[in-house]
Design a protein around this motif. Structure first.
Motif, PDB file in Angstrom:
ATOM      1  N   SER A   5       1.449   4.116  -2.832  1.00 58.55           N
ATOM      2  CA  SER A   5       0.986   5.588  -2.529  1.00 58.55           C
ATOM      3  C   SER A   5       2.281   6.404  -2.975  1.00 58.55           C
ATOM      4  N   ARG A  16       0.687  -1.031  -0.138  1.00 60.33           N
ATOM      5  CA  ARG A  16      -0.113  -0.142   0.020  1.00 60.33           C
ATOM      6  C   ARG A  16       0.901   1.205  -0.099  1.00 60.33           C
ATOM      7  N   HIS A  50       1.959   7.253  -6.684  1.00 61.42           N
ATOM      8  CA  HIS A  50       0.569   8.077  -6.932  1.00 61.42           C
ATOM      9  C   HIS A  50       0.942   9.574  -6.515  1.00 61.42           C
ATOM     10  N   ARG A  51       1.889  10.065  -5.725  1.00 60.44           N
ATOM     11  CA  ARG A  51       2.128  11.291  -5.632  1.00 60.44           C
ATOM     12  C   ARG A  51       2.377  12.064  -6.674  1.00 60.44           C
TER      13      ARG A  51
END
Length: 624
Positions: free
Chosen positions: A222, A218, A225-226
């Motif tokens: 993430s 996870r 995805h930043r």
């Protein structure tokens, strides 16, 4: 003849051992996996504990599953430790796995081979983040596209050769013994080449590693995805693997049911596709001018849509009767299919290589391997989704394989439109690339004078409405332009200006001027490249007019290097004011030879508007 950047890299120790290691890894993976699948498919009745079709599908899942389980942990380890060391450890593990596989081949222990296939997938999952995160450490930014192009070429040719060799080995009378010897030999060669890879120091040695697969996965996703651009690159790469998996899995039935081919014909189609990707990978390096150029990504995606759709329209209505592989290859009804399939591969290579380069270059050094790991997780997810998509379309809906190819093309069009709306830079860079490679013959001189990092102010003469596009296409870094507000507000131009974060200015409004200069200074201080056309307007006579005194104010506010640049050959071109208003007076030159000449950086503390004008005049010379 000049030596191409790819050839130079293949002579360097910082790249050649790495290239051989990753190529032999992909090669051995495919030899092992495909020999196993062929032996299972043709195993004698009673030798398998369960149905062969179930085992084959299970094998595909077992190879992909480790990418979900271990990629996140592999990314953390690759950031924490020496990447070259990780690659050597993984290659040593491959020797151990292949030694066990050799015994399983000889004893025909198919369940053991399946377990070892899972372990092969696991070592590939640990190899991937180190493999791609190492490149930016060993290569200059200007070599990154060339390096990725060679890696892509080597990988797909290795996959092709491994698949073909697997078919040859499986047809031997003593296939298990030959397979056993082969997989061990190639594993040893891969390890020996990895011994020569120079060290790649840890990006974040203080990072704490804990074995928490779900939480780490996870967190890794993430991280990717930043950054919006990085995430869209990840999605684009994963989409490529989705399409690749869809096409490759349909080749056997496509050749048999629609082209009248046999097993050898399937290998021929695979060869065309793989060689096409290899050609596209090398071609994108040339198209991009050996630098990171996201502008050619839309070119690749457009080719994927057009040539993928043409596979349906090129498929013969009546299945041709072919007696041999020679008849299949020489059948004139199939030539268009072969061309479209090859060009589909070429388009794929052009599409994916810049995405890898952008992802690697934009990622923070201490997070790069984790972003590669996130990319691998998304790749695995999309490949699983490709199998589901094929089952739904072909089995549930009842479509044909050519119709499925058309569906993939239309789906590709929707996906890339989504990506380009999320990251408009890709589309606008494509427009810049298209104009600078079609309407003009552009040559650069001393473009390396533009600093590779840090703030820099470019001052350039203003000859045509295409000046900003040509400069943007020439500069290896993104440029922010100071532009007259009236031009900024033109309908089509405004969208481009917003995407490129152009700074509008109204020279008649003192407040607008001060606000624009403040923004210029802010961008320079944060390390951006800003271009100013200091004449303040497009030239009416081809000559360089007086520079606005406001340039002195910008220089005093921001003590960054000032780069004089001259545009040669644009006066008299279609978008210049030679003979009257641009676009209205004809004839004008449409196919113009343009030179972009970059002068040496000038210390801002020593620069002035008068001096800069003289520098630009000297660079332009008598060539308008």
């Amino acid at each position: 003849m000049s030596v191409q950047p790819q050839s130079r890299l293949l002579t360097k120790r910082r790249f050649l051992p790495y290239f051989l290691t990753q190529a032999f890894g992909a090669f051995n993976d495919n030899v092992y996996k495909n020999v196993l699948l062929i032996l299972i498919a043709f195993a004698a009745p009673g030798t398998l504990p369960i149905d062969s079709d179930l085992i084959i599908n299970l094998a595909a899942g077992l190879f992909i599953l480790p990418f979900f389980l271990f990629s996140a942990s592999a990314g953390v380890l690759a950031d924490k430790y020496d990447k070259a060391l990780i690659m050597r450890v993984v290659k040593m593990a491959e020797i151990v796995i292949m030694s066990l596989a050799a015994m399983a081949f000889v004893t025909e222990s198919y369940m053991a081979l399946l377990v070892l296939l899972f372990l092969m997938g696991s070592q590939s999952a640990f190899f991937g983040p180190a493999k791609y995160a190492l490149l930016p450490q060993h290569l200059d930014k200007s070599e990154l596209v060339s390096g990725n192009a060679l890696v892509g070429t080597g990988t797909f040719l290795a996959i092709l050769l491994g698949t073909l060799l697997a078919g040859f080995i499986a047809n031997q009378p003593n296939a298990p013994v030959v397979a056993a010897i082969s997989v061990i030999s190639f594993a040893v060669i891969g390890y020996l080449s990895s011994r020569w890879i120079p060290e790649a120091k840890p990006s974040d040695p203080d990072k704490v590693f804990r074995w928490r697969p779900y939480r780490q996965t996870r967190h890794t996703l993430s991280i990717a995805h930043r950054d919006k651009t990085i995430f869209q690159c990840v999605l684009g790469i994963s989409w490529f693997w989705f399409l690749g998996a869809c096409y490759l899995t349909q080749f056997p039935n496509f050749a048999k049911l629609h082209l009248g081919g046999d097993a050898a014909s399937v290998s021929f189609l695979l060869t065309l596709f793989s060689v096409g990707i290899a050609i596209g990978s090398l071609l994108c390096d040339r198209l991009s001018g050996h630098r990171i150029e996201p502008g050619i990504v839309p070119l690749g995606s457009l080719g994927i849509t057009l040539f993928g759709a043409d596979l349906m329209f090129a498929s013969p209505d009546i299945v041709p009767a072919t007696q041999s592989i020679v008849d299949f290859i020489t059948n004139p009804e199939l030539f268009r299919v072969f061309v479209s399939l090859t060009m589909l591969g070429v388009s794929g290579g052009i599409f994916i290589i810049p995405l890898y380069a952008v992802m690697q270059s934009r990622a923070k050094e201490e997070e790069r391997a984790q972003i590669i790991a996130a990319n691998n997780i998304w790749n695995a997810f999309f490949m699983v989704f490709s199998a589901i998509t094929a089952i739904v379309f072909l089995s549930v809906i009842g479509g044909t394989i050519p119709q499925f190819f058309l569906f993939l093309s239309l789906l590709n069009l929707c996906v890339v439109v989504y990506i380009y709306t999320q990251v408009p830079d890709f589309f606008w860079r494509f427009m810049v690339w298209l104009i600078s490679h079609t309407m003009y013959r552009v040559k650069h001189k001393d473009i390396s004078n533009i600093p590779t990092e840090g703030g820099a102010l470019i001052v350039c003469n203003h000859v045509s409405y295409m000046d900003a596009l040509l400069l943007a296409g020439a500069c290896p870094r993104p440029i922010r332009f100071l532009m007259d507000r009236d031009i900024y507000n033109l309908p089509f131009i405004r969208a481009f200006c917003k995407a490129c974060k152009v700074i509008p200015i109204d020279a008649t409004d003192r407040r607008s001027v001060l606000k624009a200069f403040t923004r210029v200074s802010g961008y320079l201080e944060q390390g951006d490249v800003v271009c100013v056309f200091p004449e303040g307007q497009l030239t009416y006579d081809g000559e360089i007019g007086p520079f606005m005194r406001g340039i002195d104010l910008i220089i005093k506010r921001s003590p960054v290097p000032v780069i004089p640049v001259a545009l040669q050959g644009l006066w008299g071109s279609f978008f210049s004011r030679e003979g009257g208003c641009a676009l209205l007076k004809c004839p004008k030159r449409f196919w113009s030879r343009v030179n972009i000449v970059v002068g040496k950086p000038i210390n801002a503390r020593e620069a002035s508007s008068d001096q800069l004008r003289e520098e630009v005049l000297a660079l332009r010379g008598d060539y308008k």
